[in-house]
Design an enzyme around this catalytic site. Structure first.
Site, PDB file in Angstrom:
ATOM      1  N   ASP A  47       0.836  -1.202   0.000  1.00  0.00           N
ATOM      2  CA  ASP A  47       0.000   0.000   0.000  1.00  0.00           C
ATOM      3  C   ASP A  47       0.871   1.252   0.000  1.00  0.00           C
ATOM      4  O   ASP A  47       1.788   1.385   0.812  1.00  0.00           O
ATOM      5  CB  ASP A  47      -0.891  -0.004   1.243  1.00  0.00           C
ATOM      6  CG  ASP A  47      -1.751   1.249   1.344  1.00  0.00           C
ATOM      7  OD1 ASP A  47      -2.841   1.265   0.740  1.00  0.00           O
ATOM      8  OD2 ASP A  47      -1.342   2.209   2.029  1.00  0.00           O
ATOM      9  N   TYR A  52       2.508  10.027   0.015  1.00  0.00           N
ATOM     10  CA  TYR A  52       3.690   9.468   0.669  1.00  0.00           C
ATOM     11  C   TYR A  52       4.975   9.834  -0.068  1.00  0.00           C
ATOM     12  O   TYR A  52       6.068   9.718   0.488  1.00  0.00           O
ATOM     13  CB  TYR A  52       3.609   7.943   0.760  1.00  0.00           C
ATOM     14  CG  TYR A  52       2.431   7.393   1.512  1.00  0.00           C
ATOM     15  CD1 TYR A  52       1.574   8.210   2.258  1.00  0.00           C
ATOM     16  CD2 TYR A  52       2.133   6.024   1.472  1.00  0.00           C
ATOM     17  CE1 TYR A  52       0.479   7.687   2.932  1.00  0.00           C
ATOM     18  CE2 TYR A  52       1.056   5.500   2.156  1.00  0.00           C
ATOM     19  CZ  TYR A  52       0.223   6.325   2.870  1.00  0.00           C
ATOM     20  OH  TYR A  52      -0.857   5.797   3.534  1.00  0.00           O
ATOM     21  N   LYS A  77      -3.217   5.974  -3.625  1.00  0.00           N
ATOM     22  CA  LYS A  77      -4.317   6.870  -3.254  1.00  0.00           C
ATOM     23  C   LYS A  77      -4.178   8.203  -3.967  1.00  0.00           C
ATOM     24  O   LYS A  77      -3.073   8.757  -4.079  1.00  0.00           O
ATOM     25  CB  LYS A  77      -4.344   7.097  -1.739  1.00  0.00           C
ATOM     26  CG  LYS A  77      -4.367   5.819  -0.933  1.00  0.00           C
ATOM     27  CD  LYS A  77      -4.271   6.102   0.560  1.00  0.00           C
ATOM     28  CE  LYS A  77      -3.943   4.840   1.320  1.00  0.00           C
ATOM     29  NZ  LYS A  77      -2.517   4.421   1.143  1.00  0.00           N
ATOM     30  N   HIS A 110      -7.932   9.641  -1.014  1.00  0.00           N
ATOM     31  CA  HIS A 110      -7.216   9.562   0.256  1.00  0.00           C
ATOM     32  C   HIS A 110      -8.004  10.123   1.446  1.00  0.00           C
ATOM     33  O   HIS A 110      -7.859   9.641   2.576  1.00  0.00           O
ATOM     34  CB  HIS A 110      -5.865  10.268   0.156  1.00  0.00           C
ATOM     35  CG  HIS A 110      -4.836   9.753   1.104  1.00  0.00           C
ATOM     36  ND1 HIS A 110      -3.486   9.875   0.897  1.00  0.00           N
ATOM     37  CD2 HIS A 110      -4.945   9.098   2.281  1.00  0.00           C
ATOM     38  CE1 HIS A 110      -2.819   9.323   1.900  1.00  0.00           C
ATOM     39  NE2 HIS A 110      -3.687   8.848   2.758  1.00  0.00           N
TER      40      HIS A 110
END
Length: 285
Positions: A47, A52, A77, A110
């Site tokens: 994931d 990120y 996401k 997200h």
């Protein structure tokens, strides 16, 4: 049978491994090694997210893992601030390019609001537009399943009422001491799988005497207890780590928590997130 070989089946028939690796706070230049180590340990569910900043590294780890792409399940996401159709389409293209793994198994919105207005204003129309972009990529076969993250019941109802595909997944903050029972029931009734990110509350549960005492009863560590708890709720945990030893121990959850202890864990209130309370998802909004 190891939990690493067990799967759930999403509402569209796509299988998703029951245990995944979260990659929040793993830098892009370290993500490749972490992903390869996880896959070498037996993980098949990885994931990540645009936010990120490590999609490139995650993709590199997958491409160089030595495991066939079709044997892996990869999620990312859509950034939380993207609330219009055209930007969502461009962002989906960007994730596909950065990951460079052919297709995405699961892509989520997200959050229902941008992070700087989390649980704030009304973004219902923006979420509908972002969802329409995901639906188009899903129909085109570029994404195998689509879903949301951090969505409350009202946010889900907006998508269910206006979309043509119901979310396959809702990824939320869930752990022993923070179990959103009503949301779990709502999603279960609609065949929406709950993914549990931060199942150890970003490590803060390691300081919980109550949870530690229950873990000691089963001769396991707190992370193992918390991961097992999420699994017994019927959710799909995503513990984050770049440490290969932690990856192995997180997957060593072949034990059963008693119903009495499950009830205790469900009713605990463990939401003192310390330094992590600065992050919107831990802020109590």
């Amino acid at each position: 049978m190891s939990v690493l070989t067990e799967t759930y089946t999403l509402s569209n028939g796509v299988e998703i491994p029951k245990l995944g690796l979260g990659t929040w706070f793993i830098d892009d230049d370290k993500a490749s090694d972490a992903v390869r180590a996880a896959i070498g340990t037996g993980y098949r569910n990885i994931d990540t997210a645009q936010a990120y900043g490590n999609e490139h590294g995650v993709g590199e780890g997958i491409r160089t893992s030595g495991v066939a792409r079709e044997d892996l399940f990869v999620s990312t996401k859509l950034a939380a601030d993207i609330k219009d159709f055209d930007r969502a389409v461009a962002a989906i293209d960007a994730s596909l390019a950065k990951l460079d793994i052919g297709y995405i198994d699961l892509m989520l919105i997200h959050a229902p609001q941008p992070w700087d207005d989390f649980r704030g204003g009304d973004y219902a129309e923006g979420n509908r537009q972002a969802w329409r972009a995901l639906e188009e990529a899903h129909r085109a076969g570029r994404i195998r399943a689509i879903g949301v993250s951090n969505f409350l019941r009202s946010d889900l109802e907006n998508i269910l009422a206006h979309g043509t595909v119901a979310p396959h997944v809702n990824q939320v903050l869930l752990h022993a001491g923070n179990t959103p029972a009503e949301l779990l029931t709502f999603c279960e009734e609609r065949n929406i799988l709950i993914q549990a990110y931060s199942p150890i509350a970003h490590g803060t549960l390691l300081r919980s005497r109550r949870i530690t005492a229950i873990a000691e009863k089963y001769a396991v560590g707190v992370p193992q207890l918390c991961i097992r708890y999420a699994l017994q709720l019927g959710t799909q945990p995503l513990p984050k780590t770049a440490n290969p030893e932690h990856m192995r121990s997180n997957a060593d959850v072949d034990f059963e928590i008693s119903e009495a202890d499950m009830t205790t864990l469900r009713t605990l209130d463990e939401r003192d997130y310390g330094e992590h309370a600065a992050f919107p998802v831990y802020s109590g909004k």
